[in-house]
Design a protein around this motif. Sequence first.
Motif, short mmCIF file in Angstrom:
data_model
loop_
_atom_site.label_atom_id
_atom_site.label_comp_id
_atom_site.label_asym_id
_atom_site.label_seq_id
_atom_site.Cartn_x
_atom_site.Cartn_y
_atom_site.Cartn_z
N ARG A 47 0.83 -1.20 0.00
CA ARG A 47 0.00 0.00 0.00
C ARG A 47 0.87 1.25 0.00
NH1 ARG A 47 -4.60 -1.17 4.66
NH2 ARG A 47 -5.44 -3.11 3.77
N TYR A 48 0.37 2.26 -0.69
CA TYR A 48 1.03 3.58 -0.69
C TYR A 48 2.50 3.46 -1.11
CZ TYR A 48 -3.11 4.16 2.21
OH TYR A 48 -4.39 4.11 2.70
N GLY A 49 2.78 2.58 -2.07
CA GLY A 49 4.13 2.48 -2.61
C GLY A 49 5.12 1.76 -1.73
N ALA A 50 4.64 0.97 -0.74
CA ALA A 50 5.56 0.26 0.15
C ALA A 50 4.90 -1.03 0.64
CB ALA A 50 5.93 1.13 1.35
N TYR A 51 5.76 -2.01 0.97
CA TYR A 51 5.27 -3.25 1.55
C TYR A 51 5.10 -3.07 3.05
CZ TYR A 51 6.30 -5.61 -2.84
OH TYR A 51 6.32 -5.98 -4.14
N ASN A 52 3.94 -3.46 3.56
CA ASN A 52 3.64 -3.28 4.96
C ASN A 52 3.52 -4.63 5.67
OD1 ASN A 52 3.35 -0.29 4.96
ND2 ASN A 52 1.82 -0.78 3.40
N SER A 53 2.46 -4.88 6.36
CA SER A 53 2.31 -6.11 7.14
C SER A 53 2.08 -7.32 6.24
CB SER A 53 1.14 -5.96 8.10
OG SER A 53 -0.06 -5.71 7.38
N VAL A 54 2.28 -8.52 6.83
CA VAL A 54 2.04 -9.76 6.12
C VAL A 54 0.54 -9.93 5.89
CG1 VAL A 54 2.23 -12.26 6.21
CG2 VAL A 54 4.09 -10.83 7.09
N ALA A 55 0.15 -10.04 4.64
CA ALA A 55 -1.26 -10.19 4.31
C ALA A 55 -1.69 -11.64 4.42
CB ALA A 55 -1.53 -9.66 2.91
N CYS A 56 -0.80 -12.57 3.99
CA CYS A 56 -1.09 -13.99 4.08
C CYS A 56 0.20 -14.75 3.91
CB CYS A 56 -2.12 -14.42 3.02
SG CYS A 56 -1.55 -14.19 1.32
#
Length: 236
Positions: free
Chosen positions: A140-149
């Motif tokens: 999101r917003y041009g960056a990798y954030n938390s683990v989605a799955c």
Amino acid sequence: DEVVLFQALVRWLSLHPSHTEEMLSHVRYPMMPPEKLFDLLVPGRLPKDISSYLLRESLLVYQAHVLPMEALGQRNDISATPFIMRIYTSQSYSQPWDILRYQMMNKDTLGRSLSTRHFHLKTQWNVTYSPKGQQHYDYRYGAYNSVACEDDFATLTVRLTTCEPADQSHSHRMSIVLYHCVNGQWFACDVKTLEVPHKENATIKDLIPLSERDKYISDDTMKLHLIGQTIWQKHE
């Protein structure tokens, strides 16, 4: 390589000489490195009948390693069995991959590069492997954030990074040898193959399913062997 196979066959033929012509016809002579062929032809090194047979095949060996494949294909079917690579584990065609400290690993993706050579063609391969599965992050917003799955698939992906010329004269295949440890000794127990196109990724979604994974691990180690193969197309 093919010379190792040939030397094993020579030893077998010393006990079964009546099968000499039949068995020698199955050797893929063009796959022999010319410098090793030269050593085999030292006078007195081989029985006379085997040496004579090898000498008859030697011209094709030198042609395969000297002539451009286009020229070689004008007089030979380079898609035929003698020009097809077996699953060789010598350094020219492959690379071992020991995955250490397996139990301590997270769901990481590992990388390995290797170079292979088949006649004049040099190929660079890039391989990624996730022995325990992968984590997929929320972007999101041009960056990798938390683990989605995350998943448990031992995904292996191969890409050709260099192959000149990358044309229709040949195709590529990656063979992955899997090893199983018995009483402290590692043995090849399975081979997975993957057709690898030029300029595209090729993937095995689950190289070793989770339910089978434990039998490929010993002393906290998993052993693979990556073997890059080139398959030539028949010259038109």
